[in-house]
Structure formats: structure tokens, C-alpha cells
Design an enzyme around this catalytic site. Structure first.
Site, PDB file in Angstrom:
ATOM      1  N   HIS A 225       0.856  -1.186   0.000  1.00  0.00           N
ATOM      2  CA  HIS A 225       0.000   0.000   0.000  1.00  0.00           C
ATOM      3  C   HIS A 225       0.886   1.228   0.000  1.00  0.00           C
ATOM      4  O   HIS A 225       1.933   1.229   0.642  1.00  0.00           O
ATOM      5  CB  HIS A 225      -0.910   0.006   1.250  1.00  0.00           C
TER       6      HIS A 225
ATOM      7  N   ASP B  43      -7.956  -5.590   0.128  1.00  0.00           N
ATOM      8  CA  ASP B  43      -8.464  -6.415  -0.966  1.00  0.00           C
ATOM      9  C   ASP B  43      -8.033  -7.874  -0.882  1.00  0.00           C
ATOM     10  O   ASP B  43      -8.503  -8.711  -1.651  1.00  0.00           O
ATOM     11  CB  ASP B  43      -7.999  -5.841  -2.307  1.00  0.00           C
TER      12      ASP B  43
HETATM   13  N1  CMC Z   1       4.195  -7.528  -4.981  1.00  0.00           N
HETATM   14  C1  CMC Z   1       5.538  -7.507  -5.168  1.00  0.00           C
HETATM   15  N2  CMC Z   1       6.310  -6.397  -5.033  1.00  0.00           N
HETATM   16  C2  CMC Z   1       5.685  -5.270  -4.667  1.00  0.00           C
HETATM   17  C3  CMC Z   1       4.298  -5.218  -4.449  1.00  0.00           C
HETATM   18  C4  CMC Z   1       3.547  -6.398  -4.610  1.00  0.00           C
HETATM   19  N3  CMC Z   1       2.231  -6.386  -4.413  1.00  0.00           N
HETATM   20  N4  CMC Z   1       3.949  -3.947  -4.103  1.00  0.00           N
HETATM   21  C5  CMC Z   1       5.087  -3.241  -4.112  1.00  0.00           C
HETATM   22  N5  CMC Z   1       6.146  -4.031  -4.452  1.00  0.00           N
HETATM   23  C6  CMC Z   1       7.560  -3.647  -4.496  1.00  0.00           C
HETATM   24  C7  CMC Z   1       7.880  -2.830  -5.745  1.00  0.00           C
HETATM   25  O1  CMC Z   1       8.263  -3.654  -6.828  1.00  0.00           O
HETATM   26  C8  CMC Z   1       8.975  -1.930  -5.255  1.00  0.00           C
HETATM   27  O2  CMC Z   1      10.168  -2.698  -5.179  1.00  0.00           O
HETATM   28  P1  CMC Z   1      11.612  -1.973  -5.447  1.00  0.00           P
HETATM   29  O3  CMC Z   1      11.724  -0.932  -4.368  1.00  0.00           O
HETATM   30  O4  CMC Z   1      12.592  -3.086  -5.335  1.00  0.00           O
HETATM   31  O5  CMC Z   1      11.520  -1.376  -6.823  1.00  0.00           O
HETATM   32  C9  CMC Z   1       8.558  -1.615  -3.805  1.00  0.00           C
HETATM   33  O6  CMC Z   1       7.789  -2.748  -3.393  1.00  0.00           O
HETATM   34  C10 CMC Z   1       7.724  -0.350  -3.660  1.00  0.00           C
HETATM   35  O7  CMC Z   1       6.622  -0.445  -4.569  1.00  0.00           O
HETATM   36  P2  CMC Z   1       5.949   0.776  -5.308  1.00  0.00           P
HETATM   37  O8  CMC Z   1       5.237   0.283  -6.517  1.00  0.00           O
HETATM   38  O9  CMC Z   1       6.974   1.859  -5.515  1.00  0.00           O
HETATM   39  O10 CMC Z   1       4.955   1.262  -4.191  1.00  0.00           O
HETATM   40  P3  CMC Z   1       3.674   2.162  -4.417  1.00  0.00           P
HETATM   41  O11 CMC Z   1       3.438   2.839  -3.141  1.00  0.00           O
HETATM   42  O12 CMC Z   1       3.855   3.003  -5.631  1.00  0.00           O
HETATM   43  O13 CMC Z   1       2.533   1.099  -4.757  1.00  0.00           O
HETATM   44  C11 CMC Z   1       0.694  -0.351  -4.621  1.00  0.00           C
HETATM   45  C12 CMC Z   1       1.511   0.735  -3.900  1.00  0.00           C
HETATM   46  C13 CMC Z   1      -0.569  -0.626  -3.791  1.00  0.00           C
HETATM   47  C14 CMC Z   1       0.241   0.174  -6.005  1.00  0.00           C
HETATM   48  C15 CMC Z   1       1.564  -1.617  -4.772  1.00  0.00           C
HETATM   49  O14 CMC Z   1       1.951  -2.088  -3.509  1.00  0.00           O
HETATM   50  C16 CMC Z   1       0.853  -2.715  -5.560  1.00  0.00           C
HETATM   51  O15 CMC Z   1       0.916  -2.719  -6.801  1.00  0.00           O
HETATM   52  N6  CMC Z   1       0.171  -3.677  -4.861  1.00  0.00           N
HETATM   53  C17 CMC Z   1      -0.607  -4.693  -5.540  1.00  0.00           C
HETATM   54  C18 CMC Z   1      -1.939  -4.101  -5.988  1.00  0.00           C
HETATM   55  C19 CMC Z   1      -2.889  -3.915  -4.823  1.00  0.00           C
HETATM   56  O16 CMC Z   1      -3.092  -4.791  -4.013  1.00  0.00           O
HETATM   57  N7  CMC Z   1      -3.537  -2.733  -4.817  1.00  0.00           N
HETATM   58  C20 CMC Z   1      -4.604  -2.428  -3.827  1.00  0.00           C
HETATM   59  C21 CMC Z   1      -4.209  -1.357  -2.875  1.00  0.00           C
HETATM   60  S1  CMC Z   1      -5.389  -1.271  -1.516  1.00  0.00           S
HETATM   61  C22 CMC Z   1      -6.843  -0.688  -2.229  1.00  0.00           C
HETATM   62  C23 CMC Z   1      -6.763   0.772  -2.397  1.00  0.00           C
HETATM   63  O17 CMC Z   1      -6.911   1.484  -1.390  1.00  0.00           O
HETATM   64  O18 CMC Z   1      -6.587   1.222  -3.545  1.00  0.00           O
END
Ligand code: CMC
Length: 433
Positions: A310, A367
Site C-alpha cells: 500500500h 483487498d
Molecule cells: N508484490 C511484489 N512487489 C511489490 C508489491 C507487490 N504487491 N507492491 C510493491 N512491491 C515492491 C515494488 O516492486 C517496489 O520494489 P523496489 O523498491 O525493489 O523497486 C517496492 O515494493 C515499492 O513499490 P511501489 O510500486 O513503488 O509502491 P507504491 O506505493 O507506488 O505502490 C501499490 C503501492 C498498492 C500500487 C503496490 O503495492 C501494488 O501494486 N500492490 C498490488 C496491488 C494492490 O493490491 N492494490 C490495492 C491497494 S489497496 C486498495 C486501495 O486502497 O486502492
């Protein structure tokens, strides 16, 4: 005592920037004058560290795993309140009196039906249409039936908000269920006055014209909880979209319709559908979850562990804890044993103990378990994000209201750092290579 300002040093010159302090002690450097005084803008791709507004609706402390609506903890609301009471709290800022709640419920009940023209419009969508596309389109269309509630004139629209909010909260549920029926080629049924909000949704989804489906009270309660847990979440992708659209003066119907589109993506609300598809794929392939975890850690695979991570929570999402407990209850009440729940628990356990996920503070989010409950209730996975949208409606309305009520609301208009071509001359087509 006023907060000490921040000092920014640029080209040996110092600039004083005020510091704002929120009611929970959050501090923000106010950079609004920066461009005028220094010629610089601030850069924050993805708004990871940008306060886009002051808001009094929801407070989150992602490090501590705290979520509060209007000052009430999500744990307490989940235990003691209902979705409709919480909707009132979010929109009006206070818990309702018994009379206020009764009037609010009645207004919602009075608005349960949709115009026949909308039913005809729904039947015109192809069966390939995703219900989120249908929902967004029909919410905007809904505004066409209430031109007096959505005029794009702020003071007028605000004065009509009580009715507009009841129309949207009630009809988003009816439209969602009708969209599902239209897709399945099922004849429509009509809302029943004796049923509560979630009971009516289940009736609209599953009853047949001459055979009412049995509504299990525990199932209606679980659905109510899911909606309550999704009711607001401060400045996320869809809510910020609603605020962005509203900042241009657009009416509530147009603003929430845009919110539905923003919610649809798999990184946001679409994650609940993606989670169940991921669990089904793991189950089909005979994986115990370890192959999937390995792929999620490998950046070249393009795979993510859906329902994990998240932007704000760097601790267990408090909503996920509540939903996980509810998940066990619903499966028990329905007498179901879902192998996907076992896979989800194995994945959670493996991820929570894996250095990759630990180092990045990746925990289950709301989720991860909600899809298992929705699946057990019999809701098809394409409708999961629609349920999220029904739940988020009161939050979107509260944020639209906050924008509309602000005495000096400016249109949202971010800046950018341009990295494209610099000025060049047009080349006639015959001279291009
Ligand atoms: N699986 C594997 N790696 C992950 C995941 C995941 N679900 N989420 C983040 N990472 C890794 C990412 O690859 C990155 O690694 P590195 O630093 O080595 O490059 C690091 O963790 C930080 O990730 P980010 O994408 O920069 O983080 P963000 O804050 O931009 O993204 C997120 C947040 C929710 C989009 C992401 O965690 C994600 O894609 N999760 C899966 C989708 C999901 O479950 N979304 C629902 C969120 S809750 C409902 C809502 O409120 O919207």
C-alpha cells in the site's frame, strides 16, 4: 505558538516557507509561494509526498496502521456502526441522532428505484461490457434525470446535496445490480421496501421475478461491513480524481462517475478482482503459492502479489485484519470451505516471513480477503470493484462537499517538468526520411 517556518536555500539565497500543522500533528511545508519567489516548482512524481489539500474527513497513520473516519477508529465503527450510519457520519461530520438517521434511511429507501429510461439504457450495453464501465456511464447518465441536483453551479448544487447524496447512495446499488442482471441476460427485479440497504442489493442481484432469493442476515451483515470498510480512505487515486473534477466546478454526478473510472485499475480498486483471479490461477496450476511468491519477487516477471502493499500503510492495513476475521465467520455460516482461503493464508504467511516483503513493508491490504467473502456470497469477480465503488460513494460525496464548501477553492492544476523536444522547425512530408 506558531510553528517555526522552514528555510530553503537556493543559489545562496534563503527563502522562508511557512509550516502547516494538522490536527494530528502532521507537518507540511507550504510551497505555494515558491514559484513566484524562486522560479522553482516542487517535483513529486506520483504525489508520494504531496499534500494536495486540507481535509477533515479521514485520518490515516500508515506507519502505525491507524484509520479513522471523522475521528472515530475504523475498529470501533466496524464493531458498532453500519454502512448507512457511517455514510451519514462521513458526509455530515457527526454521528446522526435517531431522528436524523431515520430520515436519512427513509430518503435512501425512497430513491431505490431507477427511471425506466435507465433500465433501457442498461439493456443496450453489450454483454462484453465490464460492469465498472457500465456503472461509470450510468452514474453520469443518472445526473441527466436530475438536472436540478447537478447544475455545475456550486452554491446551488450544495443546497441540493442532501437529495443528491441520497439519490447516489441508493441508486448506485440499484444500478450496479441491474448492470449485473443485464449482462447475465436476466429479467430485472425491483427493490423491496422491507429490506435494508444490503438486503436489497442481494435481492436485486439474486432474486428472480417470481422467486425471492433467501437473504441470510449474516451475509447481509458481512456485505455491510465490506461497504463500511471501503467508505473512505483520504486522498487515494479515485477520491483525488473526484476532488480534481469537482475543483473545476463539475457537479456531484459527473465527479463520482470519474471516480468510478479511476477506481477500476488493478493497482487501486480493481485489485480485489485481481486477487481472486490470482488465487484461482495458483489453485489451477497446482502451485502451493511458492512459485507465485518467487515470480512476484522477480522484477522481470511483471507479476505482483495482488492484495499486498500500500502506498500509505507500511504496517498491516487495519481493514485487512477486520475483513480476515469476517471471512472466517462468513465461510462458517455458509458452510463453505474454500481452497482459495487456504492458499491466501499460505501466501500471507510466506510473504510476511520473506525478507523481500519485510524489507519493503509489504503487508496484506483490504483487498486480500474481501474477494473471498464476495465469492462465498456468490458475487461474480467482475462485480468486486463495483462493490468497492458502492462502498466508496459516501467518501466521494464527502470530498466533493468539502471542495464545494471551501471558501477559496482553486481549480486543481499541477505543474510539470517538461522533458520533451525543444523548439524545432516543421519538415515538409517529402523531406522526411
Ligand atoms: N508484490 C511484489 N512487489 C511489490 C508489491 C507487490 N504487491 N507492491 C510493491 N512491491 C515492491 C515494488 O516492486 C517496489 O520494489 P523496489 O523498491 O525493489 O523497486 C517496492 O515494493 C515499492 O513499490 P511501489 O510500486 O513503488 O509502491 P507504491 O506505493 O507506488 O505502490 C501499490 C503501492 C498498492 C500500487 C503496490 O503495492 C501494488 O501494486 N500492490 C498490488 C496491488 C494492490 O493490491 N492494490 C490495492 C491497494 S489497496 C486498495 C486501495 O486502497 O486502492
Amino acid at each position: 505558538m506558531p510553528e517555526k517556518p522552514a528555510i530553503l536555500k537556493l543559489d545562496d539565497k534563503e527563502f522562508v516557507l511557512p509550516v502547516l500543522v494538522g490536527s494530528e500533528g502532521e507537518r507540511a511545508v507550504d510551497v505555494r509561494t515558491l514559484r513566484d519567489t524562486t522560479g522553482h516548482i516542487t517535483f513529486d512524481d506520483g504525489y508520494g509526498n504531496t499534500g494536495a489539500c486540507e481535509s477533515g474527513v479521514t485520518f490515516i497513520d500508515g506507519e502505525k496502521g491507524i484509520l479513522r473516519y471523522r475521528g472515530y477508529s475504523i475498529e470501533e465503527l466496524a464493531e458498532k456502526s453500519t454502512f448507512i450510519e457511517t455514510a451519514y457520519l462521513l458526509i455530515y461530520g457527526q454521528l446522526p441522532s435517531a431522528a436524523q438517521l431515520a430520515a436519512f434511511k427513509e430518503r435512501i429507501l425512497d430513491n431505490a428505484q431507477v427511471h425506466e429510461g435507465l433500465r433501457i439504457a442498461l439493456s443496450g450495453f453489450p454483454s462484453t461490457a465490464h460492469p465498472m464501465a457500465v456503472l461509470s456511464a450510468t452514474l453520469n447518465t443518472l445526473g441527466c434525470y436530475y438536472p436540478e441536483l447537478g447544475t455545475n453551479e456550486r452554491a446551488h448544487d450544495l443546497a441540493q446535496l442532501d437529495e443528491a447524496a441520497a439519490v447516489l447512495i441508493s441508486k448506485v446499488r440499484t444500478l450496479a445490480a441491474l448492470a449485473h442482471r443485464a449482462k447475465e441476460g436476466q429479467p430485472p427485479v425491483y427493490p423491496k421496501p422491507g429490506l435494508n440497504y444490503c438486503g436489497n442489493f442481494l435481492h436485486l442481484m439474486f432474486s428472480q421475478p417470481n422467486a425471492d432469493s433467501e437473504i441470510h442476515p449474516e451475509v447481509a451483515k458481512a456485505l455491510d461491513l465490506i461497504l463500511l470498510l471501503h467508505a473512505d480512505h483520504e486522498q487515494n487515486c479515485s477520491t483525488s480524481t473526484v476532488r480534481m473534477v469537482a475543483s473545476g466546478g463539475a457537479n456531484l454526478f459527473a465527479s463520482v462517475s470519474a471516480g468510478v473510472c479511476a477506481l477500476w485499475g488493478p493497482l487501486h480498486g480493481g485489485a480485489n478482482q485481481a486477487v481472486i483471479e490470482m488465487l484461482e490461477e495458483i489453485h489451477r496450476s497446482g502451485d502451493d503459492g511458492s512459485r507465485f511468491i518467487a515470480a512476484a519477487k522477480d522484477k522481470s516477471s511483471g507479476v505482483r502479489l495482488m492484495g499486498f502493499g500500500h502506498r500509505v500503510y507500511k504496517n498491516y492495513d487495519p481493514r485487512a485484519k477486520i475483513i480476515k476475521a469476517q471471512c472466517d465467520k462468513v465461510l462458517k455460516v455458509l458452510g463453505r470451505k474454500d481452497p482459495l482461503l487456504d492458499i491466501a493464508m499460505r501466501l500471507e504467511d510466506a510473504a510476511l516471513n520473506d525478507p523481500y516483503f519485510k524489507q519493503r513493508n509489504l503487508y496484506p491490504n483490504v483487498d486480500f480477503y474481501s474477494g473471498i467473502i464476495l465469492k462465498a456470497i456468490g458475487i461474480p469477480s467482475e462485480m468486486f470493484t463495483v462493490i468497492f465503488a458502492i462502498g466508496r460513494m459516501p467518501g466521494w460525496i464527502s470530498h466533493w462537499k468539502e471542495i464545494a464548501e471551501a471558501p477559496k477553492q482553486k481549480i486543481h492544476r499541477p505543474r510539470q517538468v517538461y522533458v520533451g523536444e525543444t523548439l524545432r522547425s516543421y519538415v515538409p512530408i517529402e523531406k522526411r526520411g
